[in-house]
Design a protein around this motif. Structure first.
Motif, PDB file in Angstrom:
ATOM      1  N   ALA A  72      47.032  28.603  47.564  1.00  0.00           N
ATOM      2  CA  ALA A  72      47.582  29.957  47.472  1.00  0.00           C
ATOM      3  C   ALA A  72      46.593  30.977  48.040  1.00  0.00           C
ATOM      4  CB  ALA A  72      47.894  30.296  46.016  1.00  0.00           C
ATOM      5  N   GLU A  73      47.156  32.032  48.613  1.00  0.00           N
ATOM      6  CA  GLU A  73      46.332  33.109  49.147  1.00  0.00           C
ATOM      7  C   GLU A  73      45.780  33.958  48.002  1.00  0.00           C
ATOM      8  OE1 GLU A  73      48.884  35.214  51.760  1.00  0.00           O
ATOM      9  OE2 GLU A  73      49.120  33.539  53.164  1.00  0.00           O
ATOM     10  N   ARG A  74      44.736  34.685  48.298  1.00  0.00           N
ATOM     11  CA  ARG A  74      44.115  35.526  47.287  1.00  0.00           C
ATOM     12  C   ARG A  74      45.022  36.698  46.925  1.00  0.00           C
ATOM     13  NH1 ARG A  74      40.146  32.432  45.100  1.00  0.00           N
ATOM     14  NH2 ARG A  74      38.943  31.420  46.754  1.00  0.00           N
ATOM     15  N   GLY A  75      44.915  37.151  45.683  1.00  0.00           N
ATOM     16  CA  GLY A  75      45.709  38.289  45.235  1.00  0.00           C
ATOM     17  C   GLY A  75      46.946  37.847  44.479  1.00  0.00           C
ATOM     18  N   THR A  76      47.513  38.783  43.729  1.00  0.00           N
ATOM     19  CA  THR A  76      48.707  38.468  42.935  1.00  0.00           C
ATOM     20  C   THR A  76      49.903  38.117  43.805  1.00  0.00           C
ATOM     21  OG1 THR A  76      49.201  40.839  42.858  1.00  0.00           O
ATOM     22  CG2 THR A  76      47.968  39.914  41.008  1.00  0.00           C
ATOM     23  N   ALA A  77      49.977  38.700  45.001  1.00  0.00           N
ATOM     24  CA  ALA A  77      51.085  38.373  45.901  1.00  0.00           C
ATOM     25  C   ALA A  77      51.043  36.911  46.319  1.00  0.00           C
ATOM     26  CB  ALA A  77      51.042  39.276  47.132  1.00  0.00           C
ATOM     27  N   GLY A  78      49.845  36.342  46.380  1.00  0.00           N
ATOM     28  CA  GLY A  78      49.714  34.940  46.749  1.00  0.00           C
ATOM     29  C   GLY A  78      50.337  34.007  45.731  1.00  0.00           C
ATOM     30  N   VAL A  79      50.279  34.365  44.454  1.00  0.00           N
ATOM     31  CA  VAL A  79      50.885  33.544  43.402  1.00  0.00           C
ATOM     32  C   VAL A  79      52.398  33.533  43.549  1.00  0.00           C
ATOM     33  CG1 VAL A  79      51.141  33.237  40.914  1.00  0.00           C
ATOM     34  CG2 VAL A  79      48.965  34.034  41.856  1.00  0.00           C
ATOM     35  N   GLY A  80      52.990  34.707  43.743  1.00  0.00           N
ATOM     36  CA  GLY A  80      54.436  34.777  43.932  1.00  0.00           C
ATOM     37  C   GLY A  80      54.881  34.045  45.179  1.00  0.00           C
ATOM     38  N   LYS A  81      54.104  34.160  46.251  1.00  0.00           N
ATOM     39  CA  LYS A  81      54.435  33.463  47.489  1.00  0.00           C
ATOM     40  C   LYS A  81      54.357  31.953  47.304  1.00  0.00           C
ATOM     41  CE  LYS A  81      53.210  33.259  52.392  1.00  0.00           C
ATOM     42  NZ  LYS A  81      52.268  33.755  53.442  1.00  0.00           N
ATOM     43  N   ALA A  82      53.353  31.491  46.567  1.00  0.00           N
ATOM     44  CA  ALA A  82      53.212  30.052  46.315  1.00  0.00           C
ATOM     45  C   ALA A  82      54.396  29.515  45.523  1.00  0.00           C
ATOM     46  CB  ALA A  82      51.907  29.792  45.556  1.00  0.00           C
TER      47      ALA A  82
END
Length: 250
Positions: free
Chosen positions: A212-222
């Motif tokens: 997952a990418e860094r940041g909270t947006a990365g969690v949602g994207k994952a």
């Protein structure tokens, strides 16, 4: 663009190879794997049973008029049982687990990656890949066939209650027709296909979360990637398995 795609394929290949190595080579995290099996079954069982029961009712009611127009209403148990065992049960289970388990794996591992918990585990030498990834993939692979058994059973029960309500058919007569229509090849191919569904869900969910990418947006994207990619893979596996199994039915 092509270079980026090839690099991504190489990364996925390395991830799958590492998963297989962790699964087949000791030491094994049996305790965590069993815990993940319980979590997977506990989170998905009720929704799968409820959805399968409704699917059995709907499929039976939709199929009855077509068979009645040909005077073949007595074939209804055979038609429904073959459809449920061969395809409908595994598909319902796989799609629900893709939404429940896949998104959960992606979100959990993604949040751990974002908060650097995985990095801390790697530094401390606690084998996070085996503990976090291999255990979840093994749990999904092992639990999907068991969940398919529940899905098939409840879908057939929903179909039976529908037929009984419309035709006052007996329980024994209905399931005698089911037993005659469903072969061992149908049952075992369905369970093996479900195991592949579980493996695909685990691989995609854990890969999306682990990278997952860094940041909270990365969690949602994952979590989003885990669900969408898992569902696409399930249909691809279902299509390929259908072509392969048909070779043995001829």
């Amino acid at each position: 663009m092509i270079k980026k795609f090839l690099l991504k394929l190489a990364e996925i290949y390395q991830f799958v190879a590492k998963v297989l190595r962790e699964i087949f080579l000791p030491p094994y995290d049996w305790k965590e794997t069993l815990r993940q099996c319980f979590i997977a079954g506990n989170r998905s069982l009720f929704l799968i049973v409820f959805t399968s029961f409704l699917a059995g009712i709907v499929f039976t009611r939709q199929s009855r008029p077509s068979l009645s127009s040909f005077g073949a209403e007595s074939w209804l148990p055979s038609l429904v049982s073959q459809a449920v065992v061969r395809s409908l049960g595994p598909l319902i289970t796989g799609l629900i687990c893709a939404g429940k388990l896949g998104s959960n794996m992606g979100a959990e591992l993604g949040s751990m990656r974002v908060t650097e918990q995985i990095d801390a585990m790697e530094v401390s030498g606690t084998r996070p890949f085996s503990y976090l990834v291999a255990s979840r993939i093994m749990a999904a692979t092992c639990m999907l066939p068991f969940l398919v058994v529940f899905a098939d059973t409840t879908a057939l029960l929903g179909s039976y209650f529908t037929v009984h309500f419309m035709n006052n058919s007996s329980f024994r007569l209905y399931f005698n027709d089911v037993a005659v229509s469903v072969t061992y090849l149908d049952i075992f191919s369905s369970l093996i296909k479900a195991a592949f569904f579980g493996f695909a869900i685990g691989i995609v969910g854990c890969y999306a979360g682990y990278h997952a990418e860094r940041g909270t947006a990365g969690v949602g994207k994952a979590a989003n990637i885990a669900v969408v990619a898992s569902m696409i893979l399930i249909f691809v596996i279902d299509l390929l398995s259908l072509q392969f199994i048909n070779l043995f039915r001829r």
